[in-house]
Design a protein around this motif. Structure first.
Motif, PDB file in Angstrom:
ATOM      1  N   GLU A   1       0.835  -1.199   0.000  1.00 37.86           N
ATOM      2  CA  GLU A   1       0.000   0.000   0.000  1.00 37.86           C
ATOM      3  C   GLU A   1       0.874   1.254   0.000  1.00 37.86           C
ATOM      4  O   GLU A   1       1.890   1.316   0.682  1.00 37.86           O
ATOM      5  N   GLY A   2       0.456   2.267  -0.724  1.00 38.23           N
ATOM      6  CA  GLY A   2       1.145   3.536  -0.672  1.00 38.23           C
ATOM      7  C   GLY A   2       2.497   3.503  -1.338  1.00 38.23           C
ATOM      8  O   GLY A   2       2.759   2.690  -2.217  1.00 38.23           O
ATOM      9  N   ASP A   3       3.382   4.385  -0.914  1.00 38.53           N
ATOM     10  CA  ASP A   3       4.684   4.521  -1.555  1.00 38.53           C
ATOM     11  C   ASP A   3       5.834   4.199  -0.600  1.00 38.53           C
ATOM     12  O   ASP A   3       6.970   4.598  -0.827  1.00 38.53           O
ATOM     13  N   THR A   4       5.537   3.477   0.494  1.00 41.13           N
ATOM     14  CA  THR A   4       6.558   3.073   1.459  1.00 41.13           C
ATOM     15  C   THR A   4       6.522   1.564   1.652  1.00 41.13           C
ATOM     16  O   THR A   4       5.453   0.991   1.875  1.00 41.13           O
ATOM     17  N   ALA A   5       7.680   0.919   1.545  1.00 37.51           N
ATOM     18  CA  ALA A   5       7.818  -0.515   1.816  1.00 37.51           C
ATOM     19  C   ALA A   5       8.464  -0.683   3.181  1.00 37.51           C
ATOM     20  O   ALA A   5       9.474  -0.045   3.478  1.00 37.51           O
ATOM     21  N   THR A   6       7.871  -1.530   4.012  1.00 45.01           N
ATOM     22  CA  THR A   6       8.357  -1.708   5.379  1.00 45.01           C
ATOM     23  C   THR A   6       9.101  -3.029   5.522  1.00 45.01           C
ATOM     24  O   THR A   6       8.574  -4.087   5.159  1.00 45.01           O
ATOM     25  N   PHE A   7      10.314  -2.964   6.053  1.00 35.38           N
ATOM     26  CA  PHE A   7      11.107  -4.133   6.396  1.00 35.38           C
ATOM     27  C   PHE A   7      10.971  -4.376   7.901  1.00 35.38           C
ATOM     28  O   PHE A   7      10.770  -3.437   8.679  1.00 35.38           O
ATOM     29  N   GLY A   8      11.124  -5.608   8.324  1.00 29.11           N
ATOM     30  CA  GLY A   8      11.109  -5.952   9.741  1.00 29.11           C
ATOM     31  C   GLY A   8      12.446  -6.521  10.170  1.00 29.11           C
ATOM     32  O   GLY A   8      12.986  -7.399   9.500  1.00 29.11           O
ATOM     33  N   PHE A   9      12.978  -6.033  11.277  1.00 29.40           N
ATOM     34  CA  PHE A   9      14.260  -6.511  11.793  1.00 29.40           C
ATOM     35  C   PHE A   9      14.031  -7.095  13.185  1.00 29.40           C
ATOM     36  O   PHE A   9      13.755  -6.374  14.147  1.00 29.40           O
ATOM     37  N   ASN A  10      14.148  -8.402  13.272  1.00 29.58           N
ATOM     38  CA  ASN A  10      13.798  -9.154  14.476  1.00 29.58           C
ATOM     39  C   ASN A  10      15.079  -9.725  15.072  1.00 29.58           C
ATOM     40  O   ASN A  10      15.589 -10.746  14.603  1.00 29.58           O
ATOM     41  N   VAL A  11      15.637  -9.054  16.081  1.00 25.21           N
ATOM     42  CA  VAL A  11      16.966  -9.392  16.586  1.00 25.21           C
ATOM     43  C   VAL A  11      16.925  -9.595  18.099  1.00 25.21           C
ATOM     44  O   VAL A  11      16.012  -9.123  18.769  1.00 25.21           O
ATOM     45  N   PRO A  12      17.931 -10.275  18.665  1.00 30.52           N
ATOM     46  CA  PRO A  12      17.974 -10.459  20.117  1.00 30.52           C
ATOM     47  C   PRO A  12      18.496  -9.211  20.827  1.00 30.52           C
ATOM     48  O   PRO A  12      19.703  -8.973  20.853  1.00 30.52           O
ATOM     49  N   LEU A  13      17.613  -8.434  21.367  1.00 24.94           N
ATOM     50  CA  LEU A  13      18.009  -7.271  22.145  1.00 24.94           C
ATOM     51  C   LEU A  13      18.061  -7.592  23.631  1.00 24.94           C
ATOM     52  O   LEU A  13      18.425  -6.751  24.450  1.00 24.94           O
ATOM     53  N   SER A  14      17.685  -8.805  23.989  1.00 26.71           N
ATOM     54  CA  SER A  14      17.830  -9.320  25.352  1.00 26.71           C
ATOM     55  C   SER A  14      18.201 -10.796  25.246  1.00 26.71           C
ATOM     56  O   SER A  14      18.098 -11.397  24.182  1.00 26.71           O
ATOM     57  N   GLY A  15      18.646 -11.371  26.354  1.00 26.92           N
ATOM     58  CA  GLY A  15      19.070 -12.766  26.336  1.00 26.92           C
ATOM     59  C   GLY A  15      20.555 -12.908  26.062  1.00 26.92           C
ATOM     60  O   GLY A  15      21.276 -11.915  25.913  1.00 26.92           O
ATOM     61  N   PRO A  16      21.057 -14.152  25.960  1.00 27.02           N
ATOM     62  CA  PRO A  16      22.503 -14.392  25.882  1.00 27.02           C
ATOM     63  C   PRO A  16      23.160 -13.923  24.598  1.00 27.02           C
ATOM     64  O   PRO A  16      24.382 -13.836  24.533  1.00 27.02           O
ATOM     65  N   TYR A  17      22.387 -13.628  23.560  1.00 27.48           N
ATOM     66  CA  TYR A  17      22.971 -13.177  22.297  1.00 27.48           C
ATOM     67  C   TYR A  17      22.658 -11.698  22.027  1.00 27.48           C
ATOM     68  O   TYR A  17      22.675 -11.251  20.885  1.00 27.48           O
TER      69      TYR A  17
END
Length: 450
Positions: free
Chosen positions: A52-68
């Motif tokens: 939709e529209g003129d913006t494409a959204t990427f998702g970045f799913n990373v470990p911001l907590s935990g052992p890594y």
């Protein structure tokens, strides 16, 4: 940066229109705000396509907590930098023929981020939320193979592409492979191939070894690969013992290993777990009785382990001391963006994977996932600092070179340097046929446009 929630998303409209069949979906795709004007209306709706529209959204799913979490923080820095360069130019974008520096197919790139907490179920929930709520056209992340494998399942189910970051298990592109996911990182099988000749030349033949390994997909396949390749080289395994992820005290496991009589101890741990197990092994004086090998390293982990890494062999995804134009430029512009910070291997994987996806979209001329997938399958490239590579079509595993390293003494560490590169094993000396090794268990599944 995050997209605002939509009161009525394109995805919910598609769900309500599910009974209309392919013709109805194609009609909906043709009239749904394709702001890029790139002819995307020739494809039916699939996953979160069309945009939709003129913006494409990427998702970045990373470990911001935990052992890594240290790895996750550096990944996120690189993801954010990739988006900046895709929209405004700079970095590798200026040197890749497929990228313009003016968005992707004339779409501005936005992103949302999530915390996997180094936990597969949390990663699944976060990825699903990005797809359902934020309408991401792709998502990426890693730093745990269990987490990456969980997200691959979401990607295939939802027909939204996933780009692996740091995942080293054989299963990622083996028994758990999917059509909607690609991996640049080499796997445990390839680590065994690269590490065995270097370590056996250093320590000799006909030795005995003991393994401690993280008790999930990654640790198990490292354990299996070490047993296979060092066994074929003439070494004999005394024992292998699983340790829970996010263990803080390895003393009892290390004591048993030390009393085993084995010549070599393999510590198949990673992230904070790897730093803890190695530090505790050195503090216990195990290195006086046994040689220690850490099959997979990275910079944040080595930094946390500090002096304990001295002389310890392992493999890494990438390092800033690799001297070629893409590596040198990545180190330079990453440092310029982040106050002189030297990028880690996970950062290089995150940045390169995002640009590879965007370049495939440009070559395809559409965000339609099956066409983007086909652009990546069998793609050959040499622009990310690891020489000539191929993204294999049969299992979506990069065929690439592997750096084998040895930890530096603390007195020689600094400016982001923690390793001596002992060898960069050619891609011709690692890997396996599509009917061999992990690939023999891979069934990628459907494109979704059959």
């Amino acid at each position: 940066m995050s997209s605002d929630d939509k009161s009525v998303s394109r995805r919910s409209v598609l769900k309500q229109a599910g009974a209309t069949g392919a013709l109805g979906l194609a009609g909906l795709a043709g009239c749904s705000g394709d702001g890029g004007g790139n002819g995307d209306d020739e494809y039916p709706a699939l996953g979160n396509y069309p945009i939709e529209g003129d913006t494409a959204t990427f998702g970045f799913n990373v470990p911001l907590s935990g052992p890594y979490s240290s790895e996750g923080e550096d990944e996120l820095r690189a993801y954010e930098l990739a988006v900046k360069h895709l929209n405004n130019g700079g970095g590798w974008v200026d040197n890749w023929d497929d990228l313009s520096g003016d968005g992707v197919l004339d779409y501005e790139i936005d992103y949302v981020e999530g915390d996997t907490a180094t936990d597969a179920s949390t990663a699944d929930e976060s990825a699903s939320r990005m797809i359902q709520r934020d309408d991401v056209i792709m998502f990426a992340g890693g730093s745990s193979s269990a987490v990456a494998i969980a997200q691959q399942g979401v990607a295939q189910r939802e027909n939204v592409m996933f780009t692996c970051c740091l995942t080293h298990s054989n299963d990622t592109t083996g028994q758990d492979c999917v059509r909607y996911s690609f991996r640049e990182m080499f796997n445990a099988y390839m680590t065994g191939q690269a590490l065995t000749p270097v370590v056996t030349e250093e320590y000799g033949d006909d030795l005995s070894f003991y393994q401690l390994y993280a008790d999930y997909s990654w640790g198990k396949t490292v354990e299996e690969s070490i047993r296979k390749f060092f066994g074929e080289a003439g070494w004999e395994e005394v024992n292998s013992v699983a340790t829970p992820l996010d263990t803080s005290d390895f003393s009892s496991y290390l004591s048993e290993a030390q009393s085993s009589g084995a010549d070599v101890l393999f510590l198949n741990h990673y992230g904070l777990d790897g730093a803890n197990s190695l530090n505790q092994a050195i503090d216990a004086g195990i290195d006086e009785d046994m040689e220690i090998v850490m099959p997979l390293y990275n910079r944040p982990m080595a930094e946390a382990a500090s002096s304990a890494i001295n002389g310890i062999y392992g493999t890494i995804a990438w390092d800033s001391q690799i001297d070629n134009e893409p590596s040198n430029s990545f180190t330079e512009f990453f440092g310029e963006e982040y106050d002189g910070r030297v990028p880690s291997g996970p950062a290089q994987l995150a940045y390169s994977g995002t640009l590879q996806y965007a370049a495939a979209v440009e070559r395809a001329g559409t965000f339609y996932p099956p066409e983007v997938i086909r652009q990546l399958e069998g793609f050959e490239y040499d622009n990310i600092g690891m020489g000539e590579e191929t993204m294999r079509a049969c299992d979506h595993q990069a065929q690439r070179a592997i750096p084998v390293v040895r930890g530096l003494p603390e007195s020689e560490q600094g400016d982001g340097q923690f390793f001596e590169i002992v060898d960069i094993t050619s891609r011709d000396d690692v890997g396996y046929g599509c009917d061999e090794g992990p690939a023999s268990q891979c069934e990628l599944g459907e494109y979704g446009d059959e």
